[in-house]
Design an enzyme around this catalytic site. Structure first.
Site, PDB file in Angstrom:
ATOM      1  N   TYR A 194      39.896  -6.453 -13.932  1.00 37.48           N
ATOM      2  CA  TYR A 194      39.574  -4.702 -13.792  1.00 37.48           C
ATOM      3  C   TYR A 194      39.804  -4.632 -15.159  1.00 37.48           C
ATOM      4  O   TYR A 194      40.311  -4.834 -16.264  1.00 37.48           O
ATOM      5  CB  TYR A 194      40.390  -3.941 -13.348  1.00 37.48           C
ATOM      6  CG  TYR A 194      39.854  -3.538 -12.275  1.00 37.48           C
ATOM      7  CD1 TYR A 194      38.936  -2.725 -12.024  1.00 37.48           C
ATOM      8  CD2 TYR A 194      40.865  -3.782 -11.273  1.00 37.48           C
ATOM      9  CE1 TYR A 194      38.393  -1.815 -11.380  1.00 37.48           C
ATOM     10  CE2 TYR A 194      39.650  -3.547  -9.385  1.00 37.48           C
ATOM     11  CZ  TYR A 194      39.252  -2.244  -9.867  1.00 37.48           C
ATOM     12  OH  TYR A 194      38.405  -2.236  -8.565  1.00 37.48           O
ATOM     13  N   ARG A 246      22.957 -13.257  -9.880  1.00 42.09           N
ATOM     14  CA  ARG A 246      22.569 -12.277  -9.721  1.00 42.09           C
ATOM     15  C   ARG A 246      23.468 -10.531 -10.124  1.00 42.09           C
ATOM     16  O   ARG A 246      24.464 -10.970 -10.989  1.00 42.09           O
ATOM     17  CB  ARG A 246      23.561 -11.772  -8.382  1.00 42.09           C
ATOM     18  CG  ARG A 246      22.817 -12.218  -7.162  1.00 42.09           C
ATOM     19  CD  ARG A 246      23.043 -12.082  -5.840  1.00 42.09           C
ATOM     20  NE  ARG A 246      21.880 -11.656  -5.413  1.00 42.09           N
ATOM     21  CZ  ARG A 246      20.728 -12.023  -4.973  1.00 42.09           C
ATOM     22  NH1 ARG A 246      20.634 -12.971  -5.439  1.00 42.09           N
ATOM     23  NH2 ARG A 246      19.809 -11.714  -4.861  1.00 42.09           N
ATOM     24  N   THR A 300      17.435  -7.262 -13.767  1.00 41.80           N
ATOM     25  CA  THR A 300      17.764  -8.366 -13.303  1.00 41.80           C
ATOM     26  C   THR A 300      17.407  -9.307 -14.006  1.00 41.80           C
ATOM     27  O   THR A 300      17.326  -9.963 -14.634  1.00 41.80           O
ATOM     28  CB  THR A 300      17.301  -8.532 -11.432  1.00 41.80           C
ATOM     29  OG1 THR A 300      16.036  -8.988 -11.610  1.00 41.80           O
ATOM     30  CG2 THR A 300      17.043  -7.101 -10.887  1.00 41.80           C
ATOM     31  N   LYS A 302      16.049 -13.799 -11.309  1.00 46.56           N
ATOM     32  CA  LYS A 302      15.584 -13.493 -10.649  1.00 46.56           C
ATOM     33  C   LYS A 302      14.663 -15.244 -11.845  1.00 46.56           C
ATOM     34  O   LYS A 302      15.477 -16.397 -12.501  1.00 46.56           O
ATOM     35  CB  LYS A 302      14.108 -12.807 -10.974  1.00 46.56           C
ATOM     36  CG  LYS A 302      14.222 -11.946 -10.037  1.00 46.56           C
ATOM     37  CD  LYS A 302      14.200 -10.574  -9.555  1.00 46.56           C
ATOM     38  CE  LYS A 302      14.470  -9.343  -8.295  1.00 46.56           C
ATOM     39  NZ  LYS A 302      14.087  -8.010  -8.316  1.00 46.56           N
ATOM     40  N   GLU A 333      37.455  -1.807 -16.635  1.00 46.24           N
ATOM     41  CA  GLU A 333      36.530  -0.622 -16.364  1.00 46.24           C
ATOM     42  C   GLU A 333      37.144  -0.117 -17.838  1.00 46.24           C
ATOM     43  O   GLU A 333      37.892  -0.400 -19.283  1.00 46.24           O
ATOM     44  CB  GLU A 333      37.196   0.507 -15.661  1.00 46.24           C
ATOM     45  CG  GLU A 333      37.608   0.362 -14.085  1.00 46.24           C
ATOM     46  CD  GLU A 333      37.974   1.444 -13.495  1.00 46.24           C
ATOM     47  OE1 GLU A 333      38.796   2.639 -13.884  1.00 46.24           O
ATOM     48  OE2 GLU A 333      37.568   1.881 -11.941  1.00 46.24           O
ATOM     49  N   ASP A 374      10.552  -1.502 -16.023  1.00 45.90           N
ATOM     50  CA  ASP A 374      11.657  -2.199 -14.788  1.00 45.90           C
ATOM     51  C   ASP A 374      11.111  -3.253 -14.605  1.00 45.90           C
ATOM     52  O   ASP A 374      10.111  -4.103 -14.441  1.00 45.90           O
ATOM     53  CB  ASP A 374      11.250  -1.966 -14.287  1.00 45.90           C
ATOM     54  CG  ASP A 374      12.566  -2.520 -12.489  1.00 45.90           C
ATOM     55  OD1 ASP A 374      12.602  -3.790 -12.804  1.00 45.90           O
ATOM     56  OD2 ASP A 374      12.740  -2.246 -11.372  1.00 45.90           O
TER      57      ASP A 374
HETATM   58  C1  LIG Z   1      13.774  -7.319  -7.770  1.00 40.20           C
HETATM   59  C2  LIG Z   1      13.999  -6.032  -8.420  1.00 40.20           C
HETATM   60  C3  LIG Z   1      14.755  -4.768  -8.260  1.00 40.20           C
HETATM   61  C4  LIG Z   1      16.007  -4.983  -8.193  1.00 40.20           C
HETATM   62  O1  LIG Z   1      16.653  -5.848  -7.395  1.00 40.20           O
HETATM   63  P1  LIG Z   1      18.368  -5.470  -6.564  1.00 40.20           P
HETATM   64  O2  LIG Z   1      18.158  -6.366  -5.862  1.00 40.20           O
HETATM   65  O3  LIG Z   1      18.744  -4.249  -6.549  1.00 40.20           O
HETATM   66  O4  LIG Z   1      19.338  -6.586  -7.751  1.00 40.20           O
HETATM   67  C5  LIG Z   1      14.214  -3.785  -9.035  1.00 40.20           C
HETATM   68  N1  LIG Z   1      13.311  -3.700  -9.584  1.00 40.20           N
HETATM   69  C6  LIG Z   1      12.328  -4.362  -9.548  1.00 40.20           C
HETATM   70  C7  LIG Z   1      10.919  -4.402  -9.753  1.00 40.20           C
HETATM   71  C8  LIG Z   1      12.690  -5.584  -9.003  1.00 40.20           C
HETATM   72  O5  LIG Z   1      11.694  -6.810  -8.554  1.00 40.20           O
END
Ligand SMILES: *Cc1c(COP(=O)(O)O)cnc(C)c1O
Length: 427
Positions: free
Chosen positions: A61, A242, A233, A236, A63, A207
């Site tokens: 932990y 993850r 993220t 990807k 936090e 994003d």
């Molecule tokens: C994959 C994705 C996310 C979020 O992914 P999680 O599955 O919540 O980890 C957020 N924004 C975009 C544009 C994505 O492609």
């Protein structure tokens, strides 16, 4: 029971403690090895990343933030999280990084929590045109708490029309504009988005979940100089564990950090943060840049080969790692096509296309991408072979027999590009 007995039980391997789960994990390991993974949001994390992710750090932990913890025993946690933060800042040229979000959706919600009040206005991309559910889908928390107006892509070009966005922003006067999505195959130039945001004094959130690897490698424009906040993220194209990170300008740092913890989350997943640090180190190496270039080269080769074989792509091609196949002029839905491809050992997700006449559960599109097959070492010539299989497998006349034959050929190709040969959960 005496102490020795429960201690002995504690040390048994997974395959003995829970053969059922071990078998299932190994089953998916085989599936990952024997199938072609064309889902653009999936990848194979390196054994080094997996080692950190599966480490004993998951027991701790921590936090709070480095130097400001609510738990004792955080000496190594502080060092690990500081390393992840410094590497993230260096990799993306950012002033501040928060490496704790459990997922991309959480990173976005934390950003909203930091910058907005309930009822505030957001302008974002429509989900069925390639946005993301966390950008304001009615059933998502963002759609419940904020007043969201959506822009889409142009029906003819399949591209975002910046004049339409500017117009929508002028009318809606949002406090936050979101750029970036999950199914947009074209390069995004972030500079004009800054201008549009400034025209109404809005914050800009980029994003870059899907394109983070290409941005890190410097082969896609970076939003960092233009956006107030950048979320991504790490699992990807970035090919890490993850989870997600948030980058921002220094003046927003405290608000972002407080929104993540204690605003939205409790204890950070320190194993994931360590794996993120490993991923950032990998992403700084020259091989990573070569890998990202190959992802794009492979996507272009796959897109070209699919079009030459008569499939239509939204926007007529791709600049990045993914493409959107438009099946509206065929008699097949995205769902049926994806199911037939799975029978042939090719895993690709169905996806809505802009102005899709079918429901989001059925769809008229496929969204193939190349990050995972590129990790295996496949190149342009394999992409042409894959396009052949895709075109054959989705046809009715190929039949179950034909798709079984393709599945066998797919397995043979995959054997030539082994992944995780050292892993075995049944040991
Ligand atoms: C994959 C994705 C996310 C979020 O992914 P999680 O599955 O919540 O980890 C957020 N924004 C975009 C544009 C994505 O492609």
């Amino acid at each position: 029971m005496v102490a020795e007995e429960f201690e002995a039980a504690f040390h048994r391997p997974l395959s003995e403690v829970d053969p059922e789960v071990a078998r299932l994990i190994n089953g998916d390991l085989r599936r990952q090895q024997e199938q072609l993974v064309l889902i653009p949001s999936e990848n194979y994390a390196s054994p080094a990343v997996l080692a950190a992710f599966g480490s004993v750090l998951q027991n701790k932990y921590a936090e709070g933030y480095p130097g400001r913890r609510y738990y004792n025993g955080c000496e190594f946690m502080d060092a690990i999280e500081s390393l992840a933060i410094e590497r993230a800042k260096q990799l993306f040229g950012a002033e501040h990084a928060n490496v704790q979000p459990h997922s991309g959706s959480q990173a976005n919600v934390a950003t909203f929590l930091a910058l907005l009040e309930p009822g505030d206005r957001i302008v974002a991309m429509r989900l069925d045109h390639g946005g993301h559910l966390s950008h304001g889908l009615a059933t998502n928390i963002a759609g419940r708490l904020y007043d969201v107006a959506f822009y889409g892509v142009d029906r003819e070009t399949g591209r975002i029309d910046l004049d339409e966005v500017a117009d929508l922003v002028r009318r809606h006067r949002p406090k936050l504009i979101i750029v970036g999505g999950s199914a947009y195959p074209r390069t995004i130039d972030f500079a004009p988005w800054r201008e549009i945001a400034d025209s109404v004094g809005a914050y800009l959130l980029a994003d870059i979940a899907h394109i983070a690897g290409m941005v890190a490698a410097g082969i896609h424009p970076s939003p960092v100089p233009y956006a107030d906040v950048v979320t991504m993220t790490t699992h990807k194209t970035l090919r890490g564990p993850r989870g997600a990170i948030i980058l921002c300008r220094q003046e927003l740092a405290e608000r972002i950090d407080r929104a993540v913890f204690p605003g939205l989350q409790g204890g950070p997943f320190m194993n994931a943060i360590a794996a993120r640090a490993v991923c950032f180190r990998e992403a700084m190496q020259p091989e990573f840049k070569a890998y990202q270039r190959q992802i794009v080269a492979n996507a272009k080769a796959l897109a070209q080969a699919l079009m030459e074989r008569g499939l239509k792509l939204v926007s007529g091609g791709t600049d990045n790692h993914l493409m959107l196949v438009d099946l509206t002029d065929r008699k097949i839905s995205g769902r049926l096509a994806a199911d037939r491809l799975e029978e042939a050992g090719i895993i690709v997700n169905r996806n809505t296309i802009p102005y899709d006449p079918r429901s989001p559960f059925v769809t008229s599109g496929l969204r193939p991408g190349t990050p995972a097959v590129t990790t295996r070492g496949m190149r342009e010539s394999e992409m042409v072979q894959i396009a052949d299989w895709i075109v054959q497998a989705i046809q009715k006349k190929t039949g179950e027999e034909g798709r079984r034959r393709i599945r066998e050929e797919v397995r043979r190709l995959c054997e030539k590009f082994p992944i995780y040969p050292e892993l075995d959960y049944l040991r």
